[in-house]
Design an enzyme around this catalytic site. Sequence first.
Site, mmCIF file in Angstrom:
data_model
loop_
_atom_site.group_PDB
_atom_site.id
_atom_site.type_symbol
_atom_site.label_atom_id
_atom_site.label_comp_id
_atom_site.label_asym_id
_atom_site.label_seq_id
_atom_site.Cartn_x
_atom_site.Cartn_y
_atom_site.Cartn_z
ATOM 1 N N TYR A 31 -27.313 3.245 62.643
ATOM 2 C CA TYR A 31 -28.823 2.573 62.958
ATOM 3 C C TYR A 31 -29.565 3.649 63.932
ATOM 4 C CZ TYR A 31 -32.362 -0.560 64.907
ATOM 5 O OH TYR A 31 -33.500 -1.234 65.216
ATOM 6 N N LYS A 34 -30.185 3.163 76.138
ATOM 7 C CA LYS A 34 -29.450 2.291 76.514
ATOM 8 C C LYS A 34 -28.512 2.739 77.915
ATOM 9 C CE LYS A 34 -29.031 0.413 71.905
ATOM 10 N NZ LYS A 34 -28.839 -0.915 71.551
ATOM 11 N N ASP A 47 -27.764 11.270 67.739
ATOM 12 C CA ASP A 47 -28.409 9.984 68.263
ATOM 13 C C ASP A 47 -27.211 9.593 69.189
ATOM 14 O OD1 ASP A 47 -29.485 7.675 68.921
ATOM 15 O OD2 ASP A 47 -29.994 6.884 66.962
#
Length: 444
Positions: free
Chosen positions: A143, A268, A240
């Site tokens: 994702y 994050k 990523d």
Amino acid sequence: MHETDSGNRALLEESSKYTPGGVHTSIRIIDPPLCIRRAEGAYIWDVDGKRYIDYHAAFAPIILGHCYPAVVERVVDTIRQTDLYGASTTEVELELSKKIVQHVPSVEQVLFACTGSEATFHSVRLARAVTGRRKILKFQGCYHGWHDYLLRNVISPRERVGQTDPGSAGMLDEAIENTIVCTFNDLAEVEATVAKHADEIAGIILEPIPHNIGCVLPKQEFLEGLRRLCDAEGIVLIFDEVITGFRHHIGGYQAICGVSPDITTMGKAIANGFPIAAIGGKRDLMQRFNTRVGGDVFFAGTFNGHASCLAAALATIEMLEGGKVHEHIFRLGERMRAGLKEIIARKGIDAIVTGYGSVYTVYFMGDRPIENFSSLLDNDAAFYIRYRQELMKRGVFELPMNLKRNHVGFSHTEADIDRTLEIADEALTAAMEARAAGECPAAV
Ligand SMILES: Cc1ncc(COP(=O)(O)O)c(C=O)c1O
């Protein structure tokens, strides 16, 4: 199913009058509802005052602990004197940029955004601009955010694996068609796909560890093979590291595996829960962004570089420097995995305990190598969710949705892990009884 969740249900119902579904991110819909009022360190308290040991960590940003004093104090001190100007740059932006360039091996220049989705969006557009090609290759199970470029084939139903599986209505057909999906850890398939689309592929993007399906470890030769292939074919390699960055190493997973991407996206855990993300990479690529006069790849955001988030990131990174945090969370992650393995073996349950560093999860299926999303199709989703609901009843919060990972943070103690293991033992027994009684609910 909770005797004591009346406040949670009531708040969600009231919220649903004003907000579709009552929640502000789709995957916050969980059963039973949990509405949190306050948090401190390793713990969260719901609106009924019930305490949980939290391993969800807000989908991974919380690495030090909730409302961590060093971060909160730095943010408060900073925003008493500075906030957001929307002109030129600030000393704090420079300070954080230097830190990221210092620590993340492949990053020579960096730009700040607010969310991981923005960072991956910019990475794709940059790859297209520098190569003059249209297609992006991603992997089933990874994702990378909510935008049309990459929202395809994440947790697909079995029959959609190998097929087009767009994540939303309303996506442009052209975006979906130009995003090719391959199998993680299958270098031969990637090579064949690149050969089939000669001179069409602008970028290959991957989570170096696909954590959006729990934890699938990459084969070293797969990562090295992608690097070689991208070099040979002029493709931009994008790691990523929105989850792996800072959580597994201050330099990201690239500092562990030694494979250097062209572009890295981060977010994050960089700021322990404050909304900041970053895109960084090789200087010649980053120079294409139009934050430099003459650059031709558009980059903007009203809130980019807000001082509160920069302060949070600096405080978090300073805590990570020196390795004490990673030593702690890796050690406790291992204690959790070892404890879970012992319980599962003792109970004779078909399950695989896996993870990396601070991340752990349990797949409920017979032992097998876990190499990609297809390896997980036999995971008993209903049991997985029921087990997590049983954990919640007993005061441990692991998100009750299929294939979700869990995170140990710096505020967890050995006593928290040991208490969690006692609760896991009871929760597994309860879930097994529920399964025997035919009560396991359908997957959310
Ligand atoms: C690996 C990865 N990349 C990108 C994103 C998108 O980040 P955000 O939710 O901040 O837009 C996520 C979010 O979960 C993610 O896990």
